[in-house]
Design a protein around this motif. Sequence first.
Motif, PDB file in Angstrom:
ATOM      1  N   LEU A  72      21.856  -5.800  -7.835  1.00 17.65           N
ATOM      2  CA  LEU A  72      20.552  -5.968  -8.711  1.00 17.65           C
ATOM      3  C   LEU A  72      19.757  -4.851  -9.142  1.00 17.65           C
ATOM      4  N   SER A  73      18.987  -4.894 -10.094  1.00 16.10           N
ATOM      5  CA  SER A  73      17.982  -3.879 -10.626  1.00 16.10           C
ATOM      6  C   SER A  73      17.248  -3.413  -9.530  1.00 16.10           C
ATOM      7  N   PRO A  74      17.039  -2.014  -9.421  1.00 12.11           N
ATOM      8  CA  PRO A  74      15.895  -1.754  -8.562  1.00 12.11           C
ATOM      9  C   PRO A  74      14.550  -2.554  -8.955  1.00 12.11           C
ATOM     10  N   PRO A  75      13.749  -2.358  -7.831  1.00 16.06           N
ATOM     11  CA  PRO A  75      12.314  -2.872  -8.071  1.00 16.06           C
ATOM     12  C   PRO A  75      11.602  -2.136  -9.208  1.00 16.06           C
ATOM     13  N   THR A  76      10.954  -2.866 -10.040  1.00 17.40           N
ATOM     14  CA  THR A  76      10.129  -2.253 -11.175  1.00 17.40           C
ATOM     15  C   THR A  76       9.000  -1.407 -10.589  1.00 17.40           C
ATOM     16  N   LYS A  77       8.871  -0.323 -11.078  1.00 19.01           N
ATOM     17  CA  LYS A  77       7.864   0.586 -10.676  1.00 19.01           C
ATOM     18  C   LYS A  77       6.417   0.399 -11.285  1.00 19.01           C
ATOM     19  N   ALA A  78       6.590   0.358 -12.613  1.00 20.88           N
ATOM     20  CA  ALA A  78       5.224   0.244 -13.457  1.00 20.88           C
ATOM     21  C   ALA A  78       5.488  -1.314 -14.159  1.00 20.88           C
ATOM     22  N   PHE A  79       4.378  -1.885 -14.180  1.00 20.55           N
ATOM     23  CA  PHE A  79       4.605  -3.200 -14.778  1.00 20.55           C
ATOM     24  C   PHE A  79       3.319  -3.651 -15.397  1.00 20.55           C
ATOM     25  N   ASP A  80       3.106  -3.799 -16.503  1.00 17.18           N
ATOM     26  CA  ASP A  80       1.885  -4.124 -17.433  1.00 17.18           C
ATOM     27  C   ASP A  80       2.118  -5.669 -17.456  1.00 17.18           C
ATOM     28  N   PRO A  81       1.334  -6.418 -16.690  1.00 19.55           N
ATOM     29  CA  PRO A  81       1.720  -8.075 -16.907  1.00 19.55           C
ATOM     30  C   PRO A  81       0.852  -8.517 -18.237  1.00 19.55           C
ATOM     31  N   PRO A  82       1.660  -9.485 -18.804  1.00 19.71           N
ATOM     32  CA  PRO A  82       1.227 -10.170 -19.906  1.00 19.71           C
ATOM     33  C   PRO A  82      -0.042 -11.096 -19.628  1.00 19.71           C
TER      34      PRO A  82
END
Length: 436
Positions: free
Chosen positions: A241-251
Motif C-alpha cells: 500500500l501507499s505510505p500515509p499521506t503527509k500533506a492533505f488539503d481536504p476538499p
Amino acid sequence: MARYIVAATALPGHVSPLLGIAQHLVSRGHQVVVHTASMFRDKAVATGARFVPFRSEIDLDYRRVDEYFPEYRTAQAGPEKMMFGLKHFVCDAMIGQKAGLEEILRSFPADAIVADTVFAGTVPMLLGPREARPAVVTLGITALGATSVDTAFFGSGLPPSSTAEGRARNIAMHRTMQALCAGMQQEFDATLASIGCPPLPEFMFDAFITLPDYYLQLTGESFEYPRSDLPETVRFVGPLLSPPTKAFDPPGWWGELDSGRPVVLATQGTLANEDFSQLIGPALTGLADENALVIATTGGPPVEDIPVPIPANGRAAVFVPYDRLLPKVDVFVTNGGYGSVSYALSLGVPIVVAGDSEEKPEIAARIAWTGAGINLGTGQPRPEQIRDAVRTVLSDPRYRRRAQALQADFARHDARREIAAILDDLVSGQERRASA
C-alpha cells in the motif's frame, strides 16, 4: 548496503507499487536505481533513488496509447485486448528493456533486480546461466495468472474448481486457450531468438512466474485461488500500500463524510478512465436518489469530463488520497484495478465491481469468490445495476464481514518488510556463494 535496480512496465498500476519498494529500500540505506518511462521521473526521484529512463524507442506515455496504436480502440475487451497489451507493452519492449538493464549494470553492478509481473527485460538473462546475472525478484502486481488444474484459464473470469469435473474443465480450457495464444507465444520466442536466447520453457503466463528467483504476490492467500500445484517461486507478502499521506488539503465537502449517511466511492482508476460513461456516469445517475453521499474521483482527467450532471448527493474530485478517504467509505464502486481493490480490502471496505478491460475480469471474479463484494459482470453497467448492487451491499452485512476477514488476513503481512527480508537473504546467499 546492497545495490538494487527497480524496473517497472510503464503503467501506473505497475510503477506505483515498485516505487513503494524502491522508497523502502532507500530508507534502509541501499543504493537503488529506478528504471521505467521518463514520464514517471519525478515520482521516481522522490523515492530517493537514482532514475534512469527507458531507451527512447520504448519510452512511451500510456495516456497516448491510441496515438501509438490506433487499433487499440477496436480491440475487443477480454483476451483480445489482453494479447494486444502483451504484444505492445511487453513483448515488443523486451529488447529495449534488456538493453537498458545492461547499460545500467555496466556502471552499477546490482545485487538484485526487482521488476513487476510483465517486465520482460529480465527474461533473456533468466534464460541464461544463473551465475551470469544478479538475483531477480518479480512482484505480482495483479491477480496471479499461474496455470493450475484447480483454476480456469486466466482471463476467463470463471471461479476455481478442484472437483473431478472442475479439473477436467480447467485442463480442457487451458489447452484450448494456450492454442489460441500460440501466436503470441511464438512472437515471444521469435523475439528471444533474434537476440540469441532459447525459447520460453513453458507457457508465457507461467514462465514469467517460474523463471525469477522469487515471485512475490502482493496480496494475502485469502484473496487468491487455492492451487494444489502452486509454483515453488510464489510467496504471498500482502498488499504493498501507499505510505500515509503527509500533506492533505481536504476538499470543501470533507465534513459531509461524517454526516451519518452511507458513503459510496466510485472510481475508474488511472488507466481505463478515458470514458467516464462506463462507470462513474452510471454510478452518479443510479445513486442520485439514494440516501447516500456519492464521491466520484477521476484519477487524473478533469471532473468536467464526467458526462452526467453531478447530482445533489454527489461530489467529484480528480484525486483524494485513499488512506484519508477509504476509512470513511461504506461501499467502493470500481472497475477493478488491483491496487485500489487491495487498498479497499485492507480496510475492510466491501466492493461493487464492474470491469472488463485488461485483467480486471479476473480481479472482479476474485471479489465475488471471496464474498467481499458483487461482480456486475460487465464493464458498462446500467445505473440501476449499480444502484441495486450498492443497496444489497449496504443492507447485507455478510459482504462487510467477508471484506473484514480479508482485512485481517492482509494485516498479518508487512509487504515492505517481507520483500526486503527476501532480498536480504538472496543477496547474502550470492555473497556466500561468491566467497566459497
